[in-house]
Design a protein around this motif. Structure first.
Motif, PDB file in Angstrom:
ATOM      1  N   ILE A   3      -1.897   5.456   9.393  1.00  0.00           N
ATOM      2  CA  ILE A   3      -2.837   4.356   9.183  1.00  0.00           C
ATOM      3  C   ILE A   3      -2.120   3.010   9.082  1.00  0.00           C
ATOM      4  O   ILE A   3      -2.492   2.039   9.752  1.00  0.00           O
ATOM      5  CB  ILE A   3      -3.697   4.621   7.927  1.00  0.00           C
ATOM      6  CG1 ILE A   3      -4.650   5.789   8.200  1.00  0.00           C
ATOM      7  CG2 ILE A   3      -4.478   3.377   7.545  1.00  0.00           C
ATOM      8  CD1 ILE A   3      -5.492   6.173   7.014  1.00  0.00           C
ATOM      9  N   LEU A   4      -1.087   2.909   8.249  1.00  0.00           N
ATOM     10  CA  LEU A   4      -0.398   1.629   8.094  1.00  0.00           C
ATOM     11  C   LEU A   4       0.276   1.162   9.380  1.00  0.00           C
ATOM     12  O   LEU A   4       0.143  -0.009   9.753  1.00  0.00           O
ATOM     13  CB  LEU A   4       0.618   1.709   6.950  1.00  0.00           C
ATOM     14  CG  LEU A   4       0.050   1.743   5.524  1.00  0.00           C
ATOM     15  CD1 LEU A   4       1.181   1.701   4.499  1.00  0.00           C
ATOM     16  CD2 LEU A   4      -0.920   0.599   5.284  1.00  0.00           C
ATOM     17  N   GLU A  18       2.021   7.066   2.878  1.00  0.00           N
ATOM     18  CA  GLU A  18       3.427   7.405   2.980  1.00  0.00           C
ATOM     19  C   GLU A  18       4.231   6.149   3.345  1.00  0.00           C
ATOM     20  O   GLU A  18       3.777   5.302   4.111  1.00  0.00           O
ATOM     21  CB  GLU A  18       3.640   8.491   4.035  1.00  0.00           C
ATOM     22  CG  GLU A  18       2.931   9.799   3.711  1.00  0.00           C
ATOM     23  CD  GLU A  18       3.127  10.835   4.805  1.00  0.00           C
ATOM     24  OE1 GLU A  18       3.997  10.636   5.667  1.00  0.00           O
ATOM     25  OE2 GLU A  18       2.408  11.845   4.785  1.00  0.00           O
ATOM     26  N   VAL A  19       5.445   6.057   2.781  1.00  0.00           N
ATOM     27  CA  VAL A  19       6.252   4.861   2.998  1.00  0.00           C
ATOM     28  C   VAL A  19       6.766   4.800   4.432  1.00  0.00           C
ATOM     29  O   VAL A  19       6.546   3.834   5.158  1.00  0.00           O
ATOM     30  CB  VAL A  19       7.429   4.813   2.002  1.00  0.00           C
ATOM     31  CG1 VAL A  19       8.279   3.569   2.256  1.00  0.00           C
ATOM     32  CG2 VAL A  19       6.912   4.824   0.577  1.00  0.00           C
ATOM     33  N   VAL A  20       7.484   5.811   4.869  1.00  0.00           N
ATOM     34  CA  VAL A  20       8.077   5.814   6.207  1.00  0.00           C
ATOM     35  C   VAL A  20       7.977   7.211   6.810  1.00  0.00           C
ATOM     36  O   VAL A  20       7.878   8.203   6.102  1.00  0.00           O
ATOM     37  CB  VAL A  20       9.567   5.388   6.177  1.00  0.00           C
ATOM     38  CG1 VAL A  20       9.719   3.941   5.782  1.00  0.00           C
ATOM     39  CG2 VAL A  20      10.369   6.273   5.223  1.00  0.00           C
ATOM     40  N   PHE A  31       0.786  -1.228   0.000  1.00  0.00           N
ATOM     41  CA  PHE A  31       0.000   0.000   0.000  1.00  0.00           C
ATOM     42  C   PHE A  31       0.824   1.288   0.000  1.00  0.00           C
ATOM     43  O   PHE A  31       0.252   2.368   0.035  1.00  0.00           O
ATOM     44  CB  PHE A  31      -0.939   0.008   1.224  1.00  0.00           C
ATOM     45  CG  PHE A  31      -1.936  -1.106   1.210  1.00  0.00           C
ATOM     46  CD1 PHE A  31      -2.999  -1.099   0.318  1.00  0.00           C
ATOM     47  CD2 PHE A  31      -1.804  -2.178   2.072  1.00  0.00           C
ATOM     48  CE1 PHE A  31      -3.923  -2.139   0.303  1.00  0.00           C
ATOM     49  CE2 PHE A  31      -2.717  -3.221   2.064  1.00  0.00           C
ATOM     50  CZ  PHE A  31      -3.781  -3.199   1.180  1.00  0.00           C
ATOM     51  N   ALA A  32       2.140   1.172  -0.033  1.00  0.00           N
ATOM     52  CA  ALA A  32       2.966   2.371  -0.101  1.00  0.00           C
ATOM     53  C   ALA A  32       3.923   2.357  -1.292  1.00  0.00           C
ATOM     54  O   ALA A  32       4.341   3.408  -1.754  1.00  0.00           O
ATOM     55  CB  ALA A  32       3.771   2.541   1.197  1.00  0.00           C
ATOM     56  N   VAL A  33       4.253   1.141  -1.768  1.00  0.00           N
ATOM     57  CA  VAL A  33       5.170   1.033  -2.918  1.00  0.00           C
ATOM     58  C   VAL A  33       4.401   0.648  -4.174  1.00  0.00           C
ATOM     59  O   VAL A  33       4.361   1.398  -5.160  1.00  0.00           O
ATOM     60  CB  VAL A  33       6.292   0.022  -2.623  1.00  0.00           C
ATOM     61  CG1 VAL A  33       7.208  -0.116  -3.835  1.00  0.00           C
ATOM     62  CG2 VAL A  33       7.099   0.455  -1.404  1.00  0.00           C
ATOM     63  N   THR A  34       3.769  -0.540  -4.146  1.00  0.00           N
ATOM     64  CA  THR A  34       3.004  -0.988  -5.318  1.00  0.00           C
ATOM     65  C   THR A  34       1.796  -0.089  -5.567  1.00  0.00           C
ATOM     66  O   THR A  34       1.563   0.361  -6.695  1.00  0.00           O
ATOM     67  CB  THR A  34       2.542  -2.444  -5.113  1.00  0.00           C
ATOM     68  OG1 THR A  34       3.671  -3.265  -4.811  1.00  0.00           O
ATOM     69  CG2 THR A  34       1.861  -2.955  -6.365  1.00  0.00           C
TER      70      THR A  34
END
Length: 307
Positions: A175-176, A164-166, A156-159
């Protein structure tokens, strides 16, 4: 009631003292020297090493170091961070709000969906839906949080660049991490809620209410859920400690600010004051939460009293 409160408060103080002493001693058993870590390339200068150890008080006997740290703690001084070169209180103030934000969202998700899955399973006991729901709960409990966090980042952050990734502290960036922290707790809560609701549904007054012709929804909301609320409240209180310990992994995986990530960085840097302060804060938060839960019991059920 007052004697019970005094007893519990004394137990919290005793717990804090025991935790502080245990953490202090364990840190000193870990191989490595914080002075060497601080000096880096200059660690070969023995005179500099001796002088810095003296300035930090690390050349004193262990009991003197502990007494000094405990005395400063009673004055509200958590010490000075070796790695960050600033007061530990400032580090806690900078990182604690992010952890509280993560904890609140995770607790809300785990409680809401845990209740929902547990109630669905209990109402459909021994049916296909019950089996499917409990299988999902068991799967959620079995997934390691570090692997789940990496999987969510990849998905959900790369693909799918939805989050946001980090490092995000906004709602979108929280959320993640909150989902990673909450999923395991959702499974645990669902299984516990199922047992509590089934036990409440078997009570004699619930059977009598049904025999009087009351609707299933009214019986469930007025009698079943109310009686199942106390054990559910207990597990929610205990869950605070699990979520706090889980932030150590989740905040590290997501490179997110918080006391969990601060704890990992402080351990790696041999930052004694920061590690001692963070663990003490976590222990006190856990003990205080359970104390509050105990105080809520008579409010939810007047038949329960503390003596």
């Amino acid at each position: 009631m007052s004697s019970y409160i005094a007893h519990r408060l004394f137990a919290i103080v005793a717990l804090a003292f025991g935790i502080s002493l245990l953490v202090f001693l364990i840190l000193r058993l870990i191989p490595g020297d914080p002075v060497i870590s601080m000096l880096g390339m200059n660690a070969g200068d023995q005179a500099l090493v001796i002088r810095l150890r003296h300035q930090l008080g690390l050349d004193q006997p262990l009991y003197m170091q502990y007494v000094t740290w405990l005395t400063d703690l009673f004055r509200g001084d958590f010490g000075y961070s070796y790695g960050e070169d600033r007061p530990v209180a400032m580090l806690l103030a900078a990182n604690f709000p992010a952890t509280v934000q993560l904890m609140i969202l995770s607790l809300a998700l785990s409680t809401l969906f845990g209740l929902l899955l547990g109630i669905i399973a209990a109402v459909n006991r021994n049916r296909m839906l019950d089996t499917a729901t409990m299988s999902v709960a068991l799967a959620l409990m079995s997934i390691p949080s570090f692997w789940l966090g990496l999987l969510l980042i990849l998905t959900f952050a790369v693909t799918l660049p939805w989050f946001e990734v980090v490092g995000g502290t906004s709602l979108k960036g929280t959320i993640l991490p909150a989902l990673t922290l909450a999923l395991g707790a959702i499974g645990y809560n669902a299984r516990f809620v199922r047992s509590a609701v089934i036990g409440a549904m078997a009570q004699q007054h619930v059977i009598t209410a049904r025999a009087k012709g009351l609707s299933r929804l009214r019986v469930f909301m007025r009698h079943v859920l109310r009686n199942a609320l106390l054990p559910i409240l207990t597990i929610v209180g205990l869950q605070i400690g699990g979520l706090l310990s889980g932030t150590v992994i989740v905040e590290t995986v997501f490179s997110r600010p918080g006391i969990g990530r601060l704890l990992v960085q402080s351990i790696l840097a041999k930052d004694y004051p920061a590690v001692q302060a963070v663990i003490l804060i976590i222990a006190l938060a856990y003990a205080t939460t359970n104390f509050i839960v105990d105080m809520l019991y008579p409010v939810l059920d007047p038949r329960i009293g503390h003596r």
